[in-house]
Scaffold this active site. Structure first.
Site, short mmCIF file in Angstrom:
data_model
loop_
_atom_site.label_atom_id
_atom_site.label_comp_id
_atom_site.label_asym_id
_atom_site.label_seq_id
_atom_site.Cartn_x
_atom_site.Cartn_y
_atom_site.Cartn_z
N TYR A 1 30.60 12.32 -11.81
CA TYR A 1 30.81 11.41 -10.17
C TYR A 1 32.07 12.02 -9.37
O TYR A 1 32.65 12.03 -10.39
CB TYR A 1 30.14 10.50 -10.89
CG TYR A 1 28.60 10.11 -10.98
CD1 TYR A 1 27.72 9.61 -10.29
CD2 TYR A 1 28.52 9.43 -12.64
CE1 TYR A 1 26.73 9.37 -11.01
CE2 TYR A 1 27.24 9.15 -12.37
CZ TYR A 1 26.39 8.99 -11.87
OH TYR A 1 25.16 8.55 -12.41
N THR B 1 26.57 15.59 -10.27
CA THR B 1 25.65 14.07 -9.54
C THR B 1 25.95 13.60 -8.03
O THR B 1 26.61 13.08 -8.32
CB THR B 1 25.56 13.06 -10.78
OG1 THR B 1 25.09 13.65 -11.92
CG2 THR B 1 24.02 11.64 -9.87
#
Length: 425
Positions: free
Chosen positions: A140, A166
């Site tokens: 992330y 992501t």
């Protein structure tokens, strides 16, 4: 006698993923299972991810020699023993002791890649060293970019093959059912506290002797003493960055020499942008129905995405896959591979590493059976001509010729079985 699925607690007796799910539900406390199971808002997307597979029908061929079958696929120049891999699932350490390692080892034993969650409870270096096999890492891009850069350097030093960034969680989804388990943030309500006490096997496996697992890769990001699975949730939510853009993907591409995969793509336009930013692959994903409720399923956008970037990018997807037949349908529409989330997580919750291995074996067996019943000797022979999807335009068949790449009517021999599957449909 009334028909019913297996109602026991022995994961080895589960004959499909739904039965494995039922075993998992009995083994772990409700708050753990709800975290795995739930979606956002009214869970419309969660249901749509499953219902879409019922709309797509098979059109099998007959009188084809399928005595020898194969399901090995090529992922980034390396063979993978099945057309699926284990995707990133957070909080795995709350489902079984060293849950991330259990998932990774089962994947390595099966000859398929494993994506370590950013929110793992074991250090990425430890998983890479102890698991073997093909380990990828989810990333992330938090507000603190220096932390992301450090994590990239650690992944590079550990020899990880790929980063899976992501992109669909810049804002946290509204997971109401998960929140209902808590009297206040991070504090279980009375009902769920009592429910934990009714799961002594889980307590002995997960909580004894070290207590609640801790996030092993987020220490530099979280405040002191807030690295437990229970205590980190609010801190992580504050680090989500709504300003995330394609510029950040280019920044990451410049730092990372390995394979770069963008997860969270849902349109052909974004797939093309990923290619322009230097990505090697994409994962079509609506985050398992846990982010934007009302989003379409990944299967619905798969054909147009493959048409746009097939041959330029490795195209993968996740969302609702529970049967080998689901995976075969995705392959026929042009996907290179499927990422599994809940399917293998149910195995972990039901029986640790052995439970994950059982889930993988169930799906590999189903894929093999479905491919054979379709009249294919190998996954490379699949294309959209094996499917009917009312109301959806189907892409043209990749395999052409007298036998459509399946059977030569002159020689009576299977053709194209060893030919590399064309990427564009």
């Amino acid at each position: 006698m009334k028909r019913r699925l297996y109602q026991g607690t022995d994961f080895r007796r589960a004959q499909n993923i739904d039965e494995l799910r039922a075993v998992a539900r009995r083994r772990v406390p409700n708050f753990c299972f709800e975290y795995v199971e739930g979606g956002s808002d009214d869970e419309v997307t969660l249901r749509r991810n499953r219902s879409v597979f019922e709309e797509i029908g098979f059109v099998p061929r007959t009188l084809v020699d399928v005595s020898a079958r194969g399901q090995t696929v090529d992922l980034f120049g390396k063979p993978s023993a099945a057309p699926f891999l284990i995707g990133p699932t957070g909080f795995s350490g709350l489902l079984a002791k060293e849950g991330d390692l259990a998932l990774a080892r089962a994947a390595a034993a099966a000859g398929i890649p494993f994506v370590l969650s950013n929110a793992s409870t074991l250090r990425l270096e430890e998983v890479a060293e102890r698991a073997g096999g093909r380990v990828w890492m989810q990333l992330y891009l938090y507000r603190t970019r220096a932390f992301a850069a450090k994590l990239v350097e650690r992944a590079k030093a550990a020899g990880l093959e790929a980063l899976v960034v992501t992109t669909d969680s810049a804002i946290f989804g509204n997971r109401e059912w998960d929140r209902r388990n808590y009297a206040r943030p991070l504090k279980l309500n009375l009902r769920n506290t009592l429910d934990v006490a009714l799961h002594p096997r889980w307590i002995l496996d997960v909580l004894v002797p070290d207590g609640v697992p801790r996030f092993a890769n987020l220490g530099d990001l979280l405040p002191p003493g807030r690295d437990s699975v229970r205590g980190a949730a609010s801190a992580i939510a504050k680090e989500l960055d709504p300003s995330l853009s394609w510029t950040d993907i280019r920044w990451l591409r410049d730092m990372w020499p390995g394979k770069l995969i963008v997860k969270g793509v849902m349109t052909a336009e974004d797939a093309a942008l990923a290619a322009e930013c230097g990505a090697d692959g994409i994962v079509l994903s609506n985050h398992g129905g846990r982010q934007l409720d009302g989003a379409v399923s990944t299967m619905e956008v798969l054909p147009e995405v493959v048409s746009e970037v097939g041959g330029r990018l490795t195209v993968m997807l996740d969302g609702g896959f529970r049967r080998g037949s689901d995976i075969v349908k995705a392959r026929a529409l042009g996907a290179d591979a499927v990422l599994l989330g809940r399917a293998t997580t149910y195995g972990l919750a039901a029986g640790g590493e052995a439970g994950v291995a059982h889930a993988i074996d169930i799906l590999k067996t189903e894929v093999d059976r479905v491919v054979g019943l379709l009249g294919c000797a190998d996954l490379s022979q699949l294309d959209a001509s094996f499917l009917r999807w009312p109301g959806h335009p189907m892409p043209p068949a990749r395999n052409t010729g007298p036998g459509r790449g399946i059977l030569s009517p002159v020689a009576g021999l299977a053709t194209n079985s060893n030919q590399k599957r064309e990427a564009q449909i």
